[in-house]
Design a protein around this motif. Structure first.
Motif, mmCIF file in Angstrom:
data_model
loop_
_atom_site.group_PDB
_atom_site.id
_atom_site.type_symbol
_atom_site.label_atom_id
_atom_site.label_comp_id
_atom_site.label_asym_id
_atom_site.label_seq_id
_atom_site.Cartn_x
_atom_site.Cartn_y
_atom_site.Cartn_z
ATOM 1 N N ALA A 29 15.679 -9.074 -0.199
ATOM 2 C CA ALA A 29 14.552 -8.137 -0.127
ATOM 3 C C ALA A 29 14.358 -7.649 1.310
ATOM 4 O O ALA A 29 14.204 -6.451 1.556
ATOM 5 C CB ALA A 29 13.272 -8.803 -0.639
ATOM 6 N N LEU A 46 13.218 -4.005 0.555
ATOM 7 C CA LEU A 46 12.628 -3.882 -0.778
ATOM 8 C C LEU A 46 11.303 -4.618 -0.776
ATOM 9 O O LEU A 46 11.145 -5.617 -0.078
ATOM 10 C CB LEU A 46 13.537 -4.533 -1.832
ATOM 11 C CG LEU A 46 14.987 -4.080 -1.886
ATOM 12 C CD1 LEU A 46 15.769 -4.929 -2.889
ATOM 13 C CD2 LEU A 46 15.064 -2.608 -2.284
ATOM 14 N N GLN A 47 10.357 -4.186 -1.581
ATOM 15 C CA GLN A 47 9.123 -4.945 -1.745
ATOM 16 C C GLN A 47 9.474 -6.274 -2.391
ATOM 17 O O GLN A 47 10.199 -6.328 -3.384
ATOM 18 C CB GLN A 47 8.117 -4.147 -2.581
ATOM 19 C CG GLN A 47 7.597 -2.926 -1.844
ATOM 20 C CD GLN A 47 7.030 -3.288 -0.476
ATOM 21 O OE1 GLN A 47 6.111 -4.084 -0.374
ATOM 22 N NE2 GLN A 47 7.579 -2.697 0.595
ATOM 23 N N GLN A 48 8.963 -7.363 -1.810
ATOM 24 C CA GLN A 48 9.352 -8.709 -2.240
ATOM 25 C C GLN A 48 8.289 -9.304 -3.150
ATOM 26 O O GLN A 48 7.162 -9.534 -2.721
ATOM 27 C CB GLN A 48 9.546 -9.561 -0.977
ATOM 28 C CG GLN A 48 9.826 -11.015 -1.237
ATOM 29 C CD GLN A 48 10.063 -11.774 0.067
ATOM 30 O OE1 GLN A 48 10.654 -11.253 1.016
ATOM 31 N NE2 GLN A 48 9.586 -13.006 0.145
ATOM 32 N N THR A 80 3.065 -2.412 -6.694
ATOM 33 C CA THR A 80 3.839 -1.964 -5.547
ATOM 34 C C THR A 80 4.759 -0.824 -5.956
ATOM 35 O O THR A 80 4.881 -0.504 -7.131
ATOM 36 C CB THR A 80 4.636 -3.146 -4.930
ATOM 37 O OG1 THR A 80 5.098 -2.763 -3.642
ATOM 38 C CG2 THR A 80 5.810 -3.536 -5.792
ATOM 39 N N CYS A 132 12.008 -2.639 -5.644
ATOM 40 C CA CYS A 132 11.475 -3.953 -5.310
ATOM 41 C C CYS A 132 12.456 -5.031 -5.737
ATOM 42 O O CYS A 132 13.414 -4.764 -6.461
ATOM 43 C CB CYS A 132 10.132 -4.163 -6.002
ATOM 44 S SG CYS A 132 10.255 -4.392 -7.776
ATOM 45 N N THR A 151 2.418 -3.122 -0.879
ATOM 46 C CA THR A 151 1.988 -3.878 -2.054
ATOM 47 C C THR A 151 0.469 -4.093 -2.023
ATOM 48 O O THR A 151 -0.077 -4.513 -1.007
ATOM 49 C CB THR A 151 2.719 -5.231 -2.113
ATOM 50 O OG1 THR A 151 4.124 -4.973 -2.196
ATOM 51 C CG2 THR A 151 2.280 -6.046 -3.319
#
Lengths: 283, 363
Positions: free
Chosen positions: A136, A141-143, A175, A179, B218
């Motif tokens: 990620a 990438l969004q984790q 998000t 991801c 997020t």
């Protein structure tokens, strides 16, 4: 939508034995399996594809025989499979592993943009839970780790809402894609592959990539050279000096053994009785 | 033993020499990340301060705590407590953005702090938060991270981190020789709680978080706390009864639960019983499950593989019941019964019931 699932072929740890005399691992004849935690990632990837459309590519890094695990995954209905195999990867720690996998995913992304990468929460042989977050961060990438449910993926493939196991509760996170999700165990049940998929798995092409094929430019980031950690010593733990004091069970009934055991425990700890009384008071 | 056979990679890596690059040489001091969530500090953080103290003393450096969270009394209390549990210096990153844990904000905040103040060692709890953060941070820092350590020592100035390997059949010691910081995670309850010194004070260094909410991709829509009935408090139970494959079937787990009820104990099981689906995952005891430190641990039909052993060794007293007299569990249990757990457990339940009822009557 393009979904990549990273899996690992691992020795079935339930069947690993240590040689009683030499204290070495007896690897011969230990069957290999898909890391059990990865099966939850695999199933969830297939469910997302079935709900929202797209394709699932399964990716593994390992020796040539890891192709077996990819074929198993194809049998569950995965669309494509890539085996990353090269002697240059030997001895990789988690940082070097995430480098190799991230490079391969980047290459897959160039062929067909990747929206979600799935991994298991950890492997049963390494047990580190570090490779998912590693991928990620390398790919920005969004984790999303320890995901227990996917609530929604927006139809344009732009965002995702998931439930994540946190300390003391569940986080509901939203998000943007792409991801990376590490899937919590016990969150779904792996499907049985259809007959079509099982037959297709035998015939399907498994693409085999060397480090160069995957687009690795700097080979020193792979394998032992790319690993900051150094394993200096592997050893069996020392047995305690004195072995367990055995309760003589020979020729005695379970009730007699139980009585003798309780006498021994209460003699060893004069606090134990009071502790139990306190613990059971509230009930 | 022949180490070569056990780990083909080991000889090559073991020959790796320590050649710490010049720019890492000013990395100094031992740091512990204090896990603060919703105003509560996870006790693993204090356990790590206890362990960090020993490392810092050996290296003759400071023990530092890092407290990140939203400004408020919860954070202030955590800072004071970090001194009470042994920190010499506490770095404080206070920002409302840190109210909920998110990988991006915590990774960026901690990364900047590390790059500015340069610790040689950083320890985190192997919780869901700690593992998420450690894995992310080690990658952005491009350094070595050893997960789930069961032993930490200083060897020739480097951190020697010991953990189970090969699915918990052997132990290995891992070093990060040429990169800094050296990172390790430790599971809750693996290390003992240190003493708390009331009124002990330390140095406080505030550090800003230069992130805006808009920069964080997020979003937390909701936090649903676990209800009390969901909570399995195995790690902190005073008495634990557990079962293994030797029970023979999921139905026989009832014997474990019965004894647990009579003793006011919590119950759990070995990894294979969880994999078989006999008990839920949060009741798994061992390296990949819960680490326990009860006063009494009763293991029924559990062979005692290393990955289980490391999770229970902190128990004051271990009673093992196994039909195999050569089961490894008898090598670390204090008391052993060779016999069929499905017969011994009900007998124990009954005998304890009688004994305790007598004690209650006697007052």
């Amino acid at each position: 939508m393009h979904i990549v699932v990273c899996i690992k072929q691992v020795p079935d740890s339930a069947q690993i034995r240590v040689h009683p005399v030499t204290n070495t691992i007896m690897r011969q004849g230990v069957p290999t399996i898909i890391n059990p935690y990865d099966l939850f990632a695999l199933e969830e990837a297939l469910r997302v594809r079935d709900r929202f459309g797209g394709k699932v590519t399964v990716l593994t890094m390992g020796p040539p025989m890891a192709e077996d695990s990819l074929r198993k995954a194809l049998g569950y209905g995965v669309d494509a499979a890539v085996l990353l195999t090269d002697r240059a990867f030997a001895g990789s720690d988690t940082l070097a592993t995430s480098f190799a996998l991230a490079t391969a995913i980047e290459k897959l992304h160039q062929e067909d943009p990747v929206h979600i990468v799935f991994t298991g929460k950890q492997t049963i042989d390494g047990d580190t839970a570090q490779v998912g977050p590693g991928i990620a961060q390398r790919l920005k990438l969004q984790q999303l780790t320890y995901v227990s449910a996917i609530r929604d993926v927006d139809s344009a493939g732009k965002s995702i809402t998931v439930e994540r196991r946190a300390e003391g509760g569940t986080q509901v996170l939203k998000t943007t894609l792409p991801c990376l999700i590490t899937m919590l165990e016990g969150t779904n049940t792996l499907r049985r592959g259809s007959m079509d998929d099982v037959f297709r798995a035998v015939r399907s092409e498994v693409r085999t990539w060397s480090a160069r094929d995957a687009g690795v430019e700097d080979i020193t980031k792979c394998g032992l050279r790319g690993s900051p950690t150094v394993v200096k010593k592997v050893f069996a733990p020392q047995p305690r000096m004195e072995k367990a004091q055995q309760i003589d069970a020979l020729g005695k009934s379970p009730a007699e053994i139980a009585d003798e055991t309780i006498n021994m425990l209460f003699t060893a700890s004069n606090q134990l009785g009071d502790d139990i009384l306190k613990l059971t008071e509230a009930i | 033993m022949t180490e070569k056979k056990a780990a083909p990679a080991a000889p090559t890596r073991a020959s790796a020499k320590k050649e710490l690059p010049e720019h890492f040489k000013d990395y100094k001091h031992v740091w512990v990340f204090i896990e603060l969530e919703r105003d509560e500090v996870h006790s693993v953080s204090w356990e790590l301060l206890g362990e960090g103290r020993k490392l810092a003393d050996t290296l003759k450096v400071d023990l530092c705590a890092v407290v990140m969270g939203p400004p408020g009394e919860g954070l202030e209390k955590a800072v004071r407590e970090s001194w009470g549990y042994g920190a010499d210096v506490t770095y404080v990153v206070a920002d409302p953005i840190l109210a909920d844990y998110r990988t991006q904000s915590y990774t960026e905040g901690l990364e900047t702090l590390i790059n500015t103040h340069k610790p040689e060692i950083i320890l985190l709890g192997a919780t869901t938060l700690g593992r998420d953060l450690a894995g992310s941070l080690a990658t952005t820092l491009k350094t070595g991270l050893t997960a789930d350590c069961t032993g930490l020592e200083i060897d020739d100035g480097s951190l020697a981190a010991t953990r189970p390997t090969f699915g918990g059949t052997l132990l290995c010691t891992i070093y990060t020789l040429n990169f800094r910081p050296q990172m390790a995670t430790v599971r809750p309850r693996v290390m003992a709680m240190p003493d708390f010194t009331e009124g002990r004070s330390g140095k406080r260094i505030d550090f800003p978080l230069n992130i805006k909410e808009n920069d964080i991709i997020t979003k937390v829509l909701e936090f649903i706390p676990d209800t009390t009935s969901d909570k399995v408090n195995l790690a902190y139970a005073d008495i634990v009864v557990a079962g293994g494959m030797g029970l023979g079937s999921a139905a026989n787990f009832q014997h474990v639960m019965d004894l647990a009820r009579v003793l006011g104990a919590d119950y759990g099981g070995s990894r294979p019983t969880v994999q078989k689906g006999w008990i839920p995952a949060e009741r798994q005891i061992g390296q990949t499950g819960k680490t326990i430190r009860p006063k009494l641990y009763i293991a029924a039909g559990i062979s005692g593989a290393i990955q289980h052993r490391v999770g229970v060794e902190g128990a004051d007293m271990i009673l093992a019941i196994n039909s195999d007299p050569n089961a490894p569990i008898f090598e670390f249990a204090h008391y052993g019964i060779v016999g069929d757990a499905t017969q011994i457990l009900p007998a124990l339940t009954k005998a304890f019931e009688q004994r305790l009822s007598k004690m209650r009557k006697a007052g």
